[in-house]
Motif scaffolding. Sequence first.
Motif, short mmCIF file in Angstrom:
data_model
loop_
_atom_site.label_atom_id
_atom_site.label_comp_id
_atom_site.label_asym_id
_atom_site.label_seq_id
_atom_site.Cartn_x
_atom_site.Cartn_y
_atom_site.Cartn_z
N ASP A 226 0.45 -7.09 2.94
CA ASP A 226 1.46 -6.13 2.52
C ASP A 226 0.88 -4.73 2.35
O ASP A 226 1.62 -3.75 2.23
CB ASP A 226 2.08 -6.57 1.18
N SER A 227 -0.45 -4.62 2.33
CA SER A 227 -1.07 -3.31 2.13
C SER A 227 -1.08 -2.48 3.41
O SER A 227 -1.35 -1.28 3.37
CB SER A 227 -2.51 -3.49 1.63
N GLU A 228 -0.81 -3.12 4.55
CA GLU A 228 -0.83 -2.38 5.81
C GLU A 228 0.48 -1.61 6.00
O GLU A 228 1.56 -2.11 5.68
CB GLU A 228 -1.02 -3.35 6.98
N ASP A 229 0.36 -0.39 6.52
CA ASP A 229 1.55 0.36 6.88
C ASP A 229 2.20 -0.30 8.09
O ASP A 229 1.66 -1.23 8.68
CB ASP A 229 1.19 1.81 7.21
N ASP A 230 3.35 0.19 8.47
CA ASP A 230 4.04 -0.38 9.61
C ASP A 230 3.18 -0.33 10.87
O ASP A 230 2.52 0.67 11.16
CB ASP A 230 5.33 0.40 9.88
#
Length: 655
Positions: A226-230
Motif C-alpha cells: 500500500d506504500s507504493e504510489d500508483d
Amino acid sequence: MHRRFHALVLALTPCLAFAQLAEKPSALVARRQGKVVAASSTADKKTPSLQAIRDRRQFDTIARTYNPGTPREITHTLFIVDRMNGNRVHYLNTNRYTLHEDYVRQQYLASALDHKTLASYYSAPNRRFIFGTIGWHAELKRWVYEFWEGDKLTPELLNTARQAVSSSFFAPAVFKANSAQQEAVGSTAGVETITETQILGQRSYLPLNNGSVTGRVRLVADVESDSEDDIEPYDIVVLREVPLAIPPVAGVITERPSTVLSHVNVLAKGWGIPNAYVKDAFSIFQPYDRQWVRLQVSAEGYTVQPAAKPAVPPTKARTGVVRAPHLQVTELQPLSRMRHAASAWCGSKGATLGEVEFQRKGGHLTGTAEVPDGFCVPFAHYAKFMQRDDVRARIHAALATEGFERSRVVRRKALDALRHDLSEMPADEADAAGWIAAWKTQLHGVGVFVRSSSNSEDLPNWSGAGLFSTVPNVTRDADLIKAVQTVWASVFNFEAFEARRHAGIADEQVFMGVFVQRAIDSATSGVMITRDPFDITHRNAVYVSAKRGIGIKVVEGRRIAEQSMFDARSGAVRRLSRSAEDSALQLDANGGVVETAIGAGQDVLSDTAVRSLAKVGQQLKAIFRGVEQDIEWAIDKQGRIVVLQSRPYIERKAL
C-alpha cells in the motif's frame, strides 16, 4: 546513457530472441538465425587443417568467432579425432570447412559418407571419427571443447577425445556437456565438466522478452504494498521479487531470475513489452527512478537512455476482444459432453479439456492418462448471480469508492473487499444443490479443483493467464459453493481488473464459467511450450518447466523451476536449470493443500519423461491445427502424464 553488456543501437523494430542459451557454436544455427560468424584478421584460407596448435596466434589463423562483439562470443574451430589412425587429431580450418563432413569428404578420409555412415559418427560407440569443437569462451574465460547435443558420447569416447586434445592443444580445456546425457557421461568418465545449467545460472542478465519502449522508471519493492504510489501503464517497473501477477505496465525488469512461463513473464509476452532479469537491478536503475527513459532489451544486453517526458503519456492500442457468451445453456456440462464449441457457454478451459479427452479416446492423443473428470458450471449461472439486485448494488458501491479512479491502493482495497463479500453472499439454492449433486454423483464426492474458465481467457492476442482464481482440493459441500462464488468473484481480482481496463474490456463483457475437476495428487507437474521460447527460428523444439508436487507453484514463478529443452532433430534433452524449490505442494486429506519439505537441486524429470511430454505436446499442437500450445501437465503417482490445460501460446511482438 547506461549500458550493460554490448552497446546497442536503439530501434523501433522488434528483436528476435537469440543467444540466451549457452549453445555450442554451429554454422547451421548461425545460418538459421542469420548470424555472422566472423573470421579473424589473420585468417589462413589455404591450410586445410593442423595436427597440433602451439599457441593462440596459430589458433586464430584457422578459427572463426561466433556471436562476435558480444559478451558471449566464442572464437572456435572444429576438430576430428581419427580413431583408426592412432587417435590422430585434425584441427579444421573453419574458414574453409564449416562442417566436419565437408572436411571428411574433401580430404578423402572416408571412402563413402552417406547419411547412415554420417549418423553413425554421432551415435555408434565404435565409430571411427569423433567430431568436436574447441574454442575460447569469453563469458567463461576458459578454453572449452564440446560436442553436438545429439552426439551419443560414451565415457570411452569422451576420454579418447580429452586425451587427444590435451596432447595436441597448447592450453588446458574443459569439457562442456550440451545435453543431460552428456552430463552423465562426463560424470561417469571422471572428466571435469561444465554444464549449460551452470553457465546460465551465473549470468547477471537474461532477456525474457525483447523490444524497446519509452516509459517512466519505477523502483517497486513490493507490487502489492500500500506504500507504493500508483503504477501506471506507461511505467517500466523494476522489481526486487517476481510477483504472482502485475498490472499492465510498459516494461519489466526483475532483480531475481525466473522461468519464462511464470505468470508475470507470460503476461509480459502477451502485452508485447520488454522484460528482463538484471542482477542488482535496484542499484543499477536507482539513478533513473521516476525518470523517463528509452529502454531496449535484446539478446546481447540492454540499454537505458534518458528521454523527454511526453506532453501526453503514451498509450498502447487496445487489443481485447471477448467472445459473446451463449447464455441459453443452463444445465451443468459434464466433461464427456464438452467439445470445442462449448467455449461459447463454458469458456475455453473446460471446452478445450473436453476436446483433448475426445481426441484421446479417438486415438489421436497417445501416451497420456484420461483427463481428470469434471463438469462445467456455465456462464448462465454466473449471469444470473450478477444480475441480482444485492450483487449489482455491492459492485456499484465498490466502483464508487472515493478515490477509486485515482488511486491504485484504493482500487486494490475496494476490490479485495468486494471479492470477499461476493463469495460470502447466499447462493441460489437450486443452482447450488445442482452443483453438489453433480459433484457427488458424477465425481463421487472426491476432492476437486474449482477452476476459472471465462470468455476472456486464451483469446487471439490476449492470454489472460493467471488473472483469475483456482480453489484447490475442495472436499465439503459448503466449501464447494463458496469456491464457485470465489472463482466468480475473481473477475474482480485487482490484476484482472487493471488488465481488462488496459485492454478496453468492460466488466459487463466478462462472463465466468467454472470447471469443477477431480483433483490428482501430482508427483510432478509443470508447463510446456511446443516451441523454443528463446529462438523463434528453432523448429521442432519443446520447452518443459517442471517442479515436484502440485503445479500451482510452477506458474507462480517465485522460484526457478527445472527447465529443459527437447530438440526433435537431435533427440537431445538440454537441462537449462535445476529446480530451486525446497518444498512441494500435495493434497491435504482434510481439504486444500499442504506444503512439504523436499531436497533442492535434484532432477525433477528424467530424459525419458521429457521426451514423453514433448511427444504429447506435439500431438496437441497437431490436434489444434498446428497452433503452438502452452500446456499445463502433471505426472501422477503411477507415472502417467495428465493434461490439465492446453491453450494457444500468445506472443505479441514488442516494439
